[in-house]
Design a protein around this motif. Structure first.
Motif, PDB file in Angstrom:
ATOM      1  N   LEU A  86       0.997 -23.150   5.411  1.00 40.12           N
ATOM      2  CA  LEU A  86       0.087 -22.174   4.816  1.00 40.12           C
ATOM      3  C   LEU A  86       0.829 -20.873   4.528  1.00 40.12           C
ATOM      4  O   LEU A  86       1.743 -20.494   5.262  1.00 40.12           O
ATOM      5  N   THR A  87       0.407 -20.184   3.464  1.00 41.01           N
ATOM      6  CA  THR A  87       0.987 -18.874   3.178  1.00 41.01           C
ATOM      7  C   THR A  87       0.620 -17.903   4.291  1.00 41.01           C
ATOM      8  O   THR A  87      -0.284 -18.153   5.098  1.00 41.01           O
ATOM      9  N   ILE A  88       1.318 -16.776   4.328  1.00 41.96           N
ATOM     10  CA  ILE A  88       1.017 -15.750   5.326  1.00 41.96           C
ATOM     11  C   ILE A  88      -0.431 -15.281   5.189  1.00 41.96           C
ATOM     12  O   ILE A  88      -1.153 -15.132   6.183  1.00 41.96           O
ATOM     13  N   LEU A  89      -0.886 -15.068   3.957  1.00 38.70           N
ATOM     14  CA  LEU A  89      -2.260 -14.608   3.741  1.00 38.70           C
ATOM     15  C   LEU A  89      -3.251 -15.635   4.280  1.00 38.70           C
ATOM     16  O   LEU A  89      -4.230 -15.275   4.949  1.00 38.70           O
ATOM     17  N   ARG A  90      -2.983 -16.906   4.022  1.00 38.87           N
ATOM     18  CA  ARG A  90      -3.894 -17.953   4.502  1.00 38.87           C
ATOM     19  C   ARG A  90      -3.830 -18.058   6.027  1.00 38.87           C
ATOM     20  O   ARG A  90      -4.865 -18.275   6.681  1.00 38.87           O
ATOM     21  N   MET A  94      -3.527 -15.688   7.995  1.00 34.51           N
ATOM     22  CA  MET A  94      -4.271 -14.562   8.540  1.00 34.51           C
ATOM     23  C   MET A  94      -5.767 -14.625   8.287  1.00 34.51           C
ATOM     24  O   MET A  94      -6.546 -14.016   9.012  1.00 34.51           O
ATOM     25  N   THR A  95      -6.182 -15.351   7.259  1.00 37.13           N
ATOM     26  CA  THR A  95      -7.605 -15.342   6.887  1.00 37.13           C
ATOM     27  C   THR A  95      -8.372 -16.560   7.387  1.00 37.13           C
ATOM     28  O   THR A  95      -9.601 -16.533   7.429  1.00 37.13           O
ATOM     29  N   ILE A  96      -7.675 -17.615   7.787  1.00 36.38           N
ATOM     30  CA  ILE A  96      -8.377 -18.858   8.113  1.00 36.38           C
ATOM     31  C   ILE A  96      -9.337 -18.682   9.290  1.00 36.38           C
ATOM     32  O   ILE A  96     -10.486 -19.140   9.248  1.00 36.38           O
ATOM     33  N   HIS A  98     -15.655 -16.118  12.074  1.00 37.35           N
ATOM     34  CA  HIS A  98     -16.514 -14.950  11.885  1.00 37.35           C
ATOM     35  C   HIS A  98     -17.347 -15.034  10.621  1.00 37.35           C
ATOM     36  O   HIS A  98     -18.193 -14.174  10.380  1.00 37.35           O
ATOM     37  N   GLY A  99     -17.079 -16.050   9.793  1.00 35.54           N
ATOM     38  CA  GLY A  99     -17.854 -16.210   8.573  1.00 35.54           C
ATOM     39  C   GLY A  99     -17.589 -15.148   7.521  1.00 35.54           C
ATOM     40  O   GLY A  99     -18.442 -14.897   6.658  1.00 35.54           O
ATOM     41  N   LEU A 100     -16.405 -14.518   7.565  1.00 33.84           N
ATOM     42  CA  LEU A 100     -16.098 -13.492   6.563  1.00 33.84           C
ATOM     43  C   LEU A 100     -15.917 -14.130   5.192  1.00 33.84           C
ATOM     44  O   LEU A 100     -15.272 -15.174   5.075  1.00 33.84           O
ATOM     45  N   PRO A 101     -16.469 -13.519   4.146  1.00 42.14           N
ATOM     46  CA  PRO A 101     -16.191 -14.001   2.788  1.00 42.14           C
ATOM     47  C   PRO A 101     -14.687 -13.884   2.494  1.00 42.14           C
ATOM     48  O   PRO A 101     -13.998 -13.015   3.043  1.00 42.14           O
ATOM     49  N   LYS A 102     -14.184 -14.761   1.644  1.00 44.65           N
ATOM     50  CA  LYS A 102     -12.750 -14.823   1.371  1.00 44.65           C
ATOM     51  C   LYS A 102     -12.197 -13.475   0.935  1.00 44.65           C
ATOM     52  O   LYS A 102     -11.151 -13.031   1.423  1.00 44.65           O
ATOM     53  N   GLU A 103     -12.903 -12.796   0.025  1.00 42.30           N
ATOM     54  CA  GLU A 103     -12.365 -11.533  -0.497  1.00 42.30           C
ATOM     55  C   GLU A 103     -12.314 -10.451   0.576  1.00 42.30           C
ATOM     56  O   GLU A 103     -11.399  -9.621   0.601  1.00 42.30           O
ATOM     57  N   VAL A 104     -13.287 -10.467   1.493  1.00 40.39           N
ATOM     58  CA  VAL A 104     -13.300  -9.497   2.596  1.00 40.39           C
ATOM     59  C   VAL A 104     -12.144  -9.792   3.561  1.00 40.39           C
ATOM     60  O   VAL A 104     -11.416  -8.886   3.984  1.00 40.39           O
ATOM     61  N   ALA A 105     -11.981 -11.067   3.905  1.00 40.52           N
ATOM     62  CA  ALA A 105     -10.900 -11.453   4.823  1.00 40.52           C
ATOM     63  C   ALA A 105      -9.530 -11.136   4.233  1.00 40.52           C
ATOM     64  O   ALA A 105      -8.632 -10.661   4.937  1.00 40.52           O
ATOM     65  N   ALA A 122      -6.555  -9.488  13.117  1.00 42.22           N
ATOM     66  CA  ALA A 122      -7.534  -9.778  12.065  1.00 42.22           C
ATOM     67  C   ALA A 122      -8.866 -10.241  12.652  1.00 42.22           C
ATOM     68  O   ALA A 122      -9.891 -10.194  11.971  1.00 42.22           O
ATOM     69  N   MET A 123      -8.862 -10.676  13.906  1.00 43.96           N
ATOM     70  CA  MET A 123     -10.098 -11.110  14.564  1.00 43.96           C
ATOM     71  C   MET A 123     -10.814  -9.960  15.280  1.00 43.96           C
ATOM     72  O   MET A 123     -11.821 -10.183  15.953  1.00 43.96           O
TER      73      MET A 123
END
Length: 249
Positions: free
Chosen positions: A101-105, A107-109, A115-122, A161-162
């Motif tokens: 996975l990329t670094i961004l992925r 961190m957002t997974i 937490h149910g964050l929308p993708k753009e928010v995460a 990020a959590m």
């Protein structure tokens, strides 16, 4: 209890024994960790430091004793340990990034799934955290394309990020080349200045001296000394501690 004195983790008579008690990795640890404290745990290899740290979120199951986190007994069978771990970030010696996975992925997974964050928010939050550690340009990179120091900085901000209440660090610089250690410690110093509650197992005595609000010295599964950095490093009152410091300083 005031925020300045709020106990966030309370440990009472914690024991971890193996081989029917022949091996006592932890043998009666008791301590309180208060909100905003930076508690640094030092001691020789095999003293029980990492076992103690990993017990705080039940990566190691204690033989006996109690651990209370934010008022909840985490050994209670009714405790949702996975939910609790969302409030307790953990950074290991090895970076545990998903290599595919990329670094961004990376961190957002967890924020998206747990937490149910929308993708753009995460993603917005992840990019802000990457910028905080000077790695905003590596969002689309893969772990194999990063240095060890970069990977460890990513591991730290992935945990952040959590939005954890506590950060646990298990020898976060021990797997790094010496020239990469400073960049990781700088990130941790920044967290300490921001008031993050931190429990850090480390061999970096300079970090302990500079950043800790309290230093715990462990050997043979017990706490032999604890106090301010000044008390531990400049006025040690324990023979075993003095011997240890003479070898590492």
């Amino acid at each position: 209890m005031s925020a300045d004195n709020q106990v966030i983790i309370s440990v009472k008579d914690l024991k971890k024994h193996y081989n029917d008690g022949d091996i006592k990795a932890l043998d009666g640890i008791s301590t309180d960790i208060k909100k905003g404290e930076v508690v640094v745990i030092i001691g020789p290899s095999g003293s029980g430091k990492s076992t103690f740290l990993r017990s705080l979120n039940l990566l190691e199951r204690p033989t006996s004793g109690t651990i209370t986190f934010e008022g909840q007994d985490i050994n209670d069978p009714s405790c949702d340990i996975n939910l609790l771990r969302q409030n307790m970030g953990m950074v290991f010696q090895h970076f545990n990034l998903f290599p595919h996975l990329t670094i961004l992925r990376n961190m957002t997974i967890a924020p998206m799934k747990l937490h149910g964050l929308p993708k753009e928010v995460a993603e917005k939050k992840a990019k802000e955290l990457l910028a905080r550690v000077g790695l905003e340009d590596r969002a689309s990179s893969y772990p194999s394309q990063l240095s060890g120091g970069q990977k460890q900085r990513i591991a730290i901000v992935r945990a952040l990020a959590m939005d954890p209440d506590v950060m646990l660090f298990d020898e976060p610089t021990s797997a790094l080349d010496p020239e990469m250690v400073g960049e990781v410690l700088d990130v941790m110093k920044g967290l300490a200045k921001d008031g993050m509650t931190m429990v850090v197992v480390t061999h970096e005595m300079g970090f302990a001296r500079e950043v800790a609000s309290r230093v715990i010295f462990m050997d043979d599964g017990v706490i032999l000394a604890e106090g301010t950095p000044d008390e531990i490093f400049n006025d040690p009152d324990n023979d075993r501690l003095r011997t240890f410091l003479a070898k590492v300083l």
